[in-house]
Design an enzyme around this catalytic site. Structure first.
Site, PDB file in Angstrom:
ATOM      1  N   ASN A  15       0.797  -1.224   0.000  1.00 43.50           N
ATOM      2  CA  ASN A  15       0.000   0.000   0.000  1.00 43.50           C
ATOM      3  C   ASN A  15       0.828   1.272   0.000  1.00 43.50           C
ATOM      4  OD1 ASN A  15      -2.614   1.224   0.123  1.00 43.50           O
ATOM      5  ND2 ASN A  15      -2.211   1.748   2.258  1.00 43.50           N
ATOM      6  N   LYS A  59      15.313 -25.378 -22.601  1.00 42.15           N
ATOM      7  CA  LYS A  59      14.345 -24.570 -21.847  1.00 42.15           C
ATOM      8  C   LYS A  59      13.231 -24.041 -22.735  1.00 42.15           C
ATOM      9  CE  LYS A  59      14.165 -20.089 -19.480  1.00 42.15           C
ATOM     10  NZ  LYS A  59      13.393 -19.414 -20.544  1.00 42.15           N
ATOM     11  N   HIS A 116      16.766 -17.158 -12.800  1.00 38.75           N
ATOM     12  CA  HIS A 116      17.554 -16.265 -13.643  1.00 38.75           C
ATOM     13  C   HIS A 116      18.072 -15.101 -12.804  1.00 38.75           C
ATOM     14  CE1 HIS A 116      16.335 -17.863 -17.728  1.00 38.75           C
ATOM     15  NE2 HIS A 116      15.700 -18.622 -16.861  1.00 38.75           N
ATOM     16  N   ASP A 137      10.853 -20.994 -23.459  1.00 41.89           N
ATOM     17  CA  ASP A 137      10.910 -19.570 -23.150  1.00 41.89           C
ATOM     18  C   ASP A 137       9.764 -19.213 -22.214  1.00 41.89           C
ATOM     19  OD1 ASP A 137      11.716 -16.799 -23.366  1.00 41.89           O
ATOM     20  OD2 ASP A 137      12.714 -17.413 -25.206  1.00 41.89           O
ATOM     21  N   GLU A 138       9.900 -18.061 -21.549  1.00 43.13           N
ATOM     22  CA  GLU A 138       8.925 -17.720 -20.508  1.00 43.13           C
ATOM     23  C   GLU A 138       7.500 -17.565 -21.040  1.00 43.13           C
ATOM     24  OE1 GLU A 138      10.734 -13.878 -22.015  1.00 43.13           O
ATOM     25  OE2 GLU A 138      11.464 -15.864 -21.447  1.00 43.13           O
ATOM     26  N   SER A 158      21.843 -15.970 -18.151  1.00 41.62           N
ATOM     27  CA  SER A 158      21.178 -16.149 -19.440  1.00 41.62           C
ATOM     28  C   SER A 158      20.931 -14.793 -20.064  1.00 41.62           C
ATOM     29  CB  SER A 158      19.847 -16.889 -19.240  1.00 41.62           C
ATOM     30  OG  SER A 158      19.144 -17.007 -20.451  1.00 41.62           O
ATOM     31  N   HIS A 182      11.669 -18.642 -13.880  1.00 45.45           N
ATOM     32  CA  HIS A 182      11.982 -17.493 -14.727  1.00 45.45           C
ATOM     33  C   HIS A 182      11.425 -16.235 -14.073  1.00 45.45           C
ATOM     34  CE1 HIS A 182      12.288 -14.802 -18.170  1.00 45.45           C
ATOM     35  NE2 HIS A 182      13.097 -15.683 -18.719  1.00 45.45           N
ATOM     36  N   ARG A 183      12.156 -15.115 -14.224  1.00 45.99           N
ATOM     37  CA  ARG A 183      11.765 -13.887 -13.529  1.00 45.99           C
ATOM     38  C   ARG A 183      11.073 -12.884 -14.455  1.00 45.99           C
ATOM     39  NH1 ARG A 183      17.395 -10.473 -12.494  1.00 45.99           N
ATOM     40  NH2 ARG A 183      18.222 -10.624 -14.604  1.00 45.99           N
ATOM     41  N   THR A 195      17.921 -21.987 -24.284  1.00 45.28           N
ATOM     42  CA  THR A 195      16.526 -21.652 -24.558  1.00 45.28           C
ATOM     43  C   THR A 195      16.245 -21.894 -26.035  1.00 45.28           C
ATOM     44  OG1 THR A 195      16.717 -19.918 -22.889  1.00 45.28           O
ATOM     45  CG2 THR A 195      14.773 -19.860 -24.322  1.00 45.28           C
ATOM     46  N   LYS A 212      14.896 -21.441 -29.562  1.00 41.70           N
ATOM     47  CA  LYS A 212      14.479 -20.308 -30.393  1.00 41.70           C
ATOM     48  C   LYS A 212      14.085 -20.818 -31.779  1.00 41.70           C
ATOM     49  CE  LYS A 212      15.983 -17.371 -27.173  1.00 41.70           C
ATOM     50  NZ  LYS A 212      15.120 -16.470 -26.410  1.00 41.70           N
TER      51      LYS A 212
END
EC number: 4.1.1.39
Length: 441
Positions: A114, A192, A318, A194-195, A370, A285-286, A164, A166
């Site tokens: 708050n 991995k 990460h 991806d997020e 990463s 993952h962040r 990761t 791709k």
């Protein structure tokens, strides 16, 4: 006559207590406070303590029905920030009774839920928290931790390697699984999701899980090593998330993944409990962290999010790459990397550590480097992060001109060479490029 005088009250009359001696059971917070012009730092600090604990803008009748001295937050120390105009580090102590046991969600709702929109403050940033052992012991923490993960994988004495897949979006499940197989066969320990790979029209989660499991088992059979793929279980509901984790367990894969900030701490803690109960590792993952931690004077530093993740539960997270950054940023990054891995960390302001932190043997979390790294960074990464880390190369694997498997081979060979050179006494910072060149021959 009335029991008290109504009206707006200065917070500092009740919540600024510079003589307070902190207790071992208090949660301590370090806030970077930028008051509005004309607001004294004592009033701003007291306002933060009040609005994040028991206070409101006036005295209320029900204050007499409880013990404010027992439950209120206290601003107990204020120091100006060197080199910054009108910025202060404000230290606040919170009694442990204010927080629900085992709930990161409740802790953050209280401390930062708050107060960040408060009018007396131009900006506010939570720099660090001291979590007392009494509170830490109410959390499960990481499902397994560093040592148990190494024992499960039978991999010791070096960082783990990941990639990761791709392009992150658009591949069919079968082509996605093919890329996973090629990378794992080439020598990586993990691949991995991806997020933002969840369950989209071009690749539904169940199809992806099936093809990735096939890739894992085929690569394991060919290499004789234990392999894994971070299957992203993040979903729109907690029930759906657990359903995906259950399916991963039924397939016999070793690890699943969660986006802990977009998914939320409640969901993350539930998944971490499921993973410990069912022998799954949990990669975190962040995604969305920079929305919270990027501004230097407002929001929350990532070290706080990292501490919260260790409490909520995750085996990897990460943590940035350090490579190419300024020395100061390197020290700050390694500060929260050590917060993730070590059992005890001393206060060290040069590394951004505002408090001593004792984890009472809660398992550690592997930091994941990463983002934009490739084989020429391997010596620096090996030196900076040490063995207890995951080095993750996406484009640095899949971008190899000969293909995915050769890209994975290049990374594995470079890592083995750097670890061997380090163990033989070479200076990786000085000799790293020569080591990589010689390895390439």
């Amino acid at each position: 006559s009335v029991g008290f005088k109504a009206g707006v009250k200065d917070y500092k009359l009740t919540y600024y207590t510079p003589d307070y001696q902190t207790l071992d059971t208090d949660i301590l917070a370090a806030f970077r406070v930028t008051p509005q012009p004309g607001v004294p730092p004592e009033e701003a600090g007291a306002a933060v303590a009040a609005e994040s604990s028991t206070g409101t803008w006036t005295t209320v009748w029900t204050d007499g029905l409880t013990s404010l001295d027992r439950y209120k937050g206290r601003c107990y120390h204020i120091e100006p920030v060197a080199g910054e105009e009108n910025q202060y580090i404000v230290y606040v102590a919170y009694p442990l009774d204010l927080f629900e046991e085992g709930s990161v969600t409740n802790m953050f709702t209280s401390i930062v839920g708050n107060v960040f929109g408060f009018k007396a403050l131009r900006a506010l940033r939570l720099e660090d928290l001291r979590i007392p052992p009494a509170y830490i012991k109410t959390f499960q923490g990481p499902p397994h931790g560093i040592q148990v993960e190494r024992d499960k994988l039978n991999k010791y004495g070096r960082p783990l390697l990941g990639c990761t897949i791709k392009p992150k979006l658009g591949l069919s499940a079968k082509n996605y699984g093919r890329a996973v197989y090629e990378c794992l066969r080439g020598g990586l320990d993990f691949t991995k999701d991806d997020e933002n790979v969840n369950s989209q029209p071009f690749m539904r989660w169940r199809d992806r899980f099936l093809f990735c499991a096939e890739a894992i088992f085929k690569a394991q059979a060919e290499t004789g090593e234990i392999k894994g793929h971070y299957l992203n279980a993040t979903a729109g509901t907690c029930e759906e998330m657990i359903k995906r984790a259950v399916f991963a367990r039924e397939l016999g894969v070793p690890i699943v993944m969660h986006d802990y900030l977009t998914g939320g701490f409640t969901a993350n803690t539930s998944l971490a409990h499921y993973c410990r109960d069912n022998g799954l590792l949990l990669h975190i993952h962040r995604a969305m962290h920079a929305v919270i931690d990027r501004q230097k004077n407002h929001g929350m530093h990532f070290r706080v999010l990292a501490k919260a993740l260790r409490m909520s539960g995750g085996d990897h997270i990460h943590a940035g790459t350090v490579v190419g950054k300024l020395e100061g940023e390197r020290d700050i990054t390694l500060g929260f990397v050590d917060l993730l891995r070590d059992d005890y960390l001393e206060k060290d302001r040069s590394r951004g550590i505002y408090f001593n932190q004792f984890w009472v043997s809660m398992p550690g979390v592997l930091p994941v480097a990463s983002g934009g790294i490739h084989v020429w960074h391997m010596p620096a990464l090996t030196e900076i992060f040490g063995d207890d880390s995951v080095l993750q190369f996406g484009g640095g694997t899949l971008g190899h001109p000969w293909g995915n498997a050769p890209g994975a081979v290049a990374n594995r060979v470079a890592l083995e060479a750097c670890v061997q050179a380090r163990n033989e006494g070479y200076d990786l910072a000085r000799d790293g490029n020569d080591i990589i060149r010689e390895t390439c021959q």
